[in-house]
Design a protein around this motif. Structure first.
Motif, PDB file in Angstrom:
ATOM      1  N   UNK A  73     -11.904 -26.594   5.154  1.00  0.00           N
ATOM      2  CA  UNK A  73     -11.800 -27.317   3.807  1.00  0.00           C
ATOM      3  C   UNK A  73     -10.567 -26.976   3.232  1.00  0.00           C
ATOM      4  N   UNK A  74      -9.754 -27.836   2.824  1.00  0.00           N
ATOM      5  CA  UNK A  74      -8.487 -27.827   1.895  1.00  0.00           C
ATOM      6  C   UNK A  74      -8.469 -28.316   0.589  1.00  0.00           C
ATOM      7  N   UNK A  75      -8.121 -27.658  -0.530  1.00  0.00           N
ATOM      8  CA  UNK A  75      -8.086 -28.050  -1.862  1.00  0.00           C
ATOM      9  C   UNK A  75      -6.862 -28.968  -2.069  1.00  0.00           C
ATOM     10  N   UNK A  76      -6.820 -30.054  -2.438  1.00  0.00           N
ATOM     11  CA  UNK A  76      -5.771 -30.790  -2.829  1.00  0.00           C
ATOM     12  C   UNK A  76      -5.660 -30.864  -4.422  1.00  0.00           C
ATOM     13  N   UNK A  81      -2.663 -35.784 -11.392  1.00  0.00           N
ATOM     14  CA  UNK A  81      -3.785 -35.266 -11.902  1.00  0.00           C
ATOM     15  C   UNK A  81      -5.239 -35.289 -10.977  1.00  0.00           C
ATOM     16  N   UNK A  82      -4.990 -35.608  -9.763  1.00  0.00           N
ATOM     17  CA  UNK A  82      -6.162 -35.558  -8.778  1.00  0.00           C
ATOM     18  C   UNK A  82      -6.469 -34.166  -8.263  1.00  0.00           C
ATOM     19  N   UNK A  83      -7.667 -33.561  -8.077  1.00  0.00           N
ATOM     20  CA  UNK A  83      -7.959 -32.636  -7.673  1.00  0.00           C
ATOM     21  C   UNK A  83      -9.142 -33.063  -6.777  1.00  0.00           C
ATOM     22  N   UNK A  84      -9.229 -32.673  -5.365  1.00  0.00           N
ATOM     23  CA  UNK A  84     -10.089 -33.008  -4.309  1.00  0.00           C
ATOM     24  C   UNK A  84     -10.177 -32.235  -3.340  1.00  0.00           C
ATOM     25  N   UNK A  85     -11.202 -31.560  -2.973  1.00  0.00           N
ATOM     26  CA  UNK A  85     -11.315 -31.111  -1.707  1.00  0.00           C
ATOM     27  C   UNK A  85     -11.354 -31.798  -0.546  1.00  0.00           C
ATOM     28  N   UNK A  86     -10.726 -31.737   0.594  1.00  0.00           N
ATOM     29  CA  UNK A  86     -10.771 -32.458   1.825  1.00  0.00           C
ATOM     30  C   UNK A  86     -11.797 -31.772   3.078  1.00  0.00           C
ATOM     31  N   UNK A  87     -12.592 -32.455   3.386  1.00  0.00           N
ATOM     32  CA  UNK A  87     -13.725 -31.830   4.263  1.00  0.00           C
ATOM     33  C   UNK A  87     -13.812 -32.503   5.571  1.00  0.00           C
ATOM     34  N   UNK A  88     -14.323 -32.056   6.445  1.00  0.00           N
ATOM     35  CA  UNK A  88     -14.606 -32.711   7.812  1.00  0.00           C
ATOM     36  C   UNK A  88     -14.973 -34.340   7.766  1.00  0.00           C
ATOM     37  N   UNK A 137      -5.970 -41.479  -3.048  1.00  0.00           N
ATOM     38  CA  UNK A 137      -7.438 -41.872  -2.751  1.00  0.00           C
ATOM     39  C   UNK A 137      -7.985 -41.227  -1.854  1.00  0.00           C
ATOM     40  N   UNK A 138      -9.179 -40.795  -2.258  1.00  0.00           N
ATOM     41  CA  UNK A 138     -10.361 -39.902  -1.170  1.00  0.00           C
ATOM     42  C   UNK A 138     -11.344 -41.082  -0.700  1.00  0.00           C
TER      43      UNK A 138
END
Length: 297
Positions: A73-76, A81-88, A137-138
């Motif tokens: 996991x990486x936190x973006x 103003x976007x804050x979103x973890x990226x997961x598998x 965009x996530x």
């Protein structure tokens, strides 16, 4: 069937981040609009890792970053103003356009430890979109179609392929997919695009009479058809239409060298906004950076 095989070259991005850089390559700068292709890890990160291991806020112009993880996991955080973890099996698609900054933090690893493994690609923007407004965009779940047949479990990240279409917004024709292949399984390489490539993240595959090992990308000829897994393998397939000449300068991409110089001066002068939630530090412009052409073929 194979025009060229490119071996990854290990590069440190600072801290705990080490990547296998595939694109750009001296003899092949781009595949369609894909101008950067980094294989992250795999690497085990111990709990309590220092913040110096993170990728601090840094700028981009003229491209979209596409982050896709197999594990970890990486936190973006970004300047919009976007804050979103990226997961598998999720995608963080960040379009830099006229300019954006973001950080990539190892917050899960810091808390509990992690095994980080994935791909970060950069997709150059067509000339008419190079200065488009930045966006983030996530995508996850039904946005990115899955299929499972004949020993291949596939995940369509972007574009249209295998009879499916991803909801990820792109600015030029392309396809990008993740294939998990069991030993002996075969998978077609999507057609309909001028330039295509196959990257083996893990395992071994056969394409025609040639064998590809983990860490190798094959740029394939128009007649390339199916690949076969010689063992359980993780494979990325990608391609698209050429965009024309592009230049690279650090984290910037443009069709105009003077635009890259302006972006560098703006960053040095502090004229590019940092993320509000992560503005206490930043990545300085390296002392020695050369503008290099990335000529599409």
């Amino acid at each position: 069937m194979i025009e060229m095989i490119i071996d990854q070259r290990r590069r440190s991005l600072g801290g705990a981040f080490e990547v296998g850089r595939v694109l750009p390559f001296a003899k092949r700068r781009m595949v369609g609009p894909f101008i950067f292709f980094d294989h992250i890890g795999p690497m085990d990160i111990a709990a309590g890792v220092d913040r110096s291991a993170d990728v601090r806020p840094h700028p981009h112009i003229g491209l979209s970053t596409v982050t896709y993880l197999f594990s970890g996991e990486i936190m973006h955080r970004d300047s919009l103003g976007f804050e979103a973890p990226i997961r598998p099996q999720e995608v963080n698609w960040m379009t830099a356009g006229s300019g954006i900054t973001h950080s990539e933090r190892l917050e899960k690893a810091r808390a509990v430890g992690d095994r980080l493994h994935g791909i970060q690609a950069w997709v150059a923007l067509p000339t008419e979109y190079e200065e488009t407004a930045p966006a983030f965009t996530h995508y996850e779940g039904e946005d990115l179609p899955f299929w499972d047949a004949g020993g291949v479990r596939g995940h369509l990240i972007a574009g249209s392929a295998y009879g499916l279409t991803s909801k990820a917004k792109t600015h030029s024709p392309l396809f990008y997919a993740h294939l998990e292949m069991t030993a002996g399984a075969t998978a077609e390489i999507p057609g309909g695009h001028a330039e295509r490539a196959v990257y083996v993240a893990t395992g071994t595959v056969e394409l025609g009479d040639q064998t590809l090992h983990a860490g190798q990308m094959a740029v394939v000829a128009p007649d390339a058809g199916a690949l076969r897994a010689l063992e359980a393998s993780t494979v990325m397939v990608l391609g698209g239409e050429p965009l024309g000449e592009r230049y690279l300068y650090w984290n910037f991409v443009s069709s105009r060298p003077e635009r890259l110089r302006q972006a560098a001066e703006d960053w040095k002068a502090g004229r590019i906004k940092l993320p509000d939630a992560d503005d206490q530090e930043f990545t300085p412009l390296p002392d020695e950076v050369r503008i290099t052409p990335a000529v599409d073929r």
